[in-house]
Scaffold this active site. Structure first.
Site, PDB file in Angstrom:
ATOM      1  CG  ASP A  49       3.043   5.219  -3.587  1.00  0.00           C
ATOM      2  OD1 ASP A  49       4.030   5.431  -4.326  1.00  0.00           O
ATOM      3  OD2 ASP A  49       2.571   4.072  -3.411  1.00  0.00           O
ATOM      4  NE  ARG A  99      12.032  -0.191   2.684  1.00  0.00           N
ATOM      5  CZ  ARG A  99      11.542  -0.656   1.538  1.00  0.00           C
ATOM      6  NH1 ARG A  99      11.213   0.168   0.579  1.00  0.00           N
ATOM      7  NH2 ARG A  99      11.368  -1.963   1.346  1.00  0.00           N
ATOM      8  CD  GLN A 109       8.460   2.557   1.869  1.00  0.00           C
ATOM      9  OE1 GLN A 109       9.119   2.040   0.989  1.00  0.00           O
ATOM     10  NE2 GLN A 109       8.879   3.621   2.545  1.00  0.00           N
ATOM     11  CG  HIS A 164       5.680  -1.747   0.461  1.00  0.00           C
ATOM     12  ND1 HIS A 164       6.648  -2.669   0.835  1.00  0.00           N
ATOM     13  CD2 HIS A 164       6.312  -0.854  -0.362  1.00  0.00           C
ATOM     14  CE1 HIS A 164       7.801  -2.347   0.259  1.00  0.00           C
ATOM     15  NE2 HIS A 164       7.627  -1.257  -0.470  1.00  0.00           N
ATOM     16  NE  ARG A 205       8.830  -4.921  -4.400  1.00  0.00           N
ATOM     17  CZ  ARG A 205       9.226  -3.648  -4.417  1.00  0.00           C
ATOM     18  NH1 ARG A 205       9.562  -3.083  -5.560  1.00  0.00           N
ATOM     19  NH2 ARG A 205       9.284  -2.946  -3.309  1.00  0.00           N
ATOM     20  CB  CYS A 257       7.103   4.500  -0.493  1.00  0.00           C
ATOM     21  SG  CYS A 257       6.073   4.497  -1.965  1.00  0.00           S
TER      22      CYS A 257
END
Ligand code: CP
Ligand code: NVA
Length: 308
Positions: A225, A293, A133, A130, A103, A265
């Site tokens: 988001d 996830r 995700q 991402h 990340r 998310c």
């Protein structure tokens, strides 16, 4: 040849569909007694330059459920590109582990890691995208509706990293994607051009609007988001003035199809981009999505590290 997972754009619709099926199988297997140890003896080094709950814990548990091992490297520990060149970090780690998840702030940094690593590199979020995700999001939509093709997915808010990967996977899988957000907060033009190429192949329709009401009309999925992503804290005040018309609240949800699902998310800034009423209401799939996830990550790991 090793395969990385840096962007949805790097995977064909067929590969994504196969991975969705694999995620479904691995979820069923886990729920009915546990996963087979297909990653026995394999290890994943996880580099984090930003905070995380879901990405960190779901990758770590996914490795564990598949018989492997994962460990966390904090920003202070390795100082990616500061204490040591990214190319050196990549080459050193490649001698210890079977895969790297990272990340990062700048997308180029995860690309650079992948260029130098001899083991697969998975993007755990960058300032640009991402993909882990988005793969989970497609999985969650697929699990709920039994398909992605032909569904109307409306992303309301900032044209950020999450929006880019979601647009790409929806376009690849033949869903229709509509974005609505304020002027000046659109997705990068290059990401839109890529999505248009995927849509030309899949038959997906893409729309870019500034009116959230228009965007949610006929929506099967409403996605939002945070208005302020990690690394954008200096813009927080300005953004909080511009984004309120794009709040996903009960009135907006009522304008979509009656069975619409709401996704985010997470982490959510409750009372900003989404109200409690919606986040905890009957249309919300927020926690199913977060839990997925774990299962989606297993499919990515099984494919890249386990050769499945
Ligand atoms: N959605 C997501 O990536 O959450 P974390 O930042 O907690 O990993
Ligand atoms: N857009 C958000 C996503 C967090 C998972 C961010 O980058 O902070």
């Amino acid at each position: 040849m090793k395969r990385d997972f840096l962007a949805i754009a790097d995977y064909s619709p067929r590969e994504l569909e196969d991975m969705l099926e694999l995620a479904l199988l691995l979820k069923q297997e886990w729920k009915t007694g546990g996963n087979k140890p297909i990653l026995k003896g394999k290890s994943l080094g996880m580099i984090f330059q930003k905070p995380s709950l879901r990405t960190r814990v779901s990758f770590e548990m996914a490795m564990q459920h598949l018989g492997g091992y994962a460990f966390y490297l904090s920003p202070q520990e390795i100082g990616l590109g500061k204490r040591e060149a990214i190319s050196d970090v990549a080459r050193v780690l490649s001698g210890y582990v079977d895969g790297i998840m990272a990340r990062v702030f700048a997308h180029e940094h995860v690309v650079e890691l992948a260029r130098w690593a001899s083991v697969p590199v998975i993007n755990g979020l960058s300032d640009y995208n991402h993909p882990a995700q988005a793969f989970t999001d497609a999985f969650t939509i697929y699990e709920h509706y039994g398909k992605v093709r032909g569904l109307n997915v409306a992303f309301i808010g900032d044209g950020n990293n999450v929006a880019v990967s979601l647009m790409h996977i929806v376009a690849k899988l033949g869903g229709n994607f509509t974005w609505a957000g304020p002027e000046g907060y659109e997705m990068p033009q290059s990401a839109i051009a890529e999505a248009q190429a995927f849509a030309a192949e899949s038959g997906s329709q893409l729309h870019f609007l500034h009116d959230p009401h228009e965007a949610v009309k006929d929506a099967d999925v409403i996605y939002t988001d945070t208005w302020v992503s990690m690394g954008e804290e200096a813009e927080a005040e300005k953004r909080r003035q511009v984004f309120p018309p794009y709040q996903v609240n009960a009135a907006l949800v009522a304008e979509a199809k009656p069975g619409v699902i709401v996704m985010h998310c997470l982490p959510a800034h409750r009372g900003e981009e989404i109200t409690d009423e919606v986040a905890d209401g009957p249309h919300s799939l927020l926690f199913r999505q977060a839990h997925n996830r774990l299962h989606a990550q297993k499919a990515i790991l099984a494919r890249l590290l386990g050769g499945l």
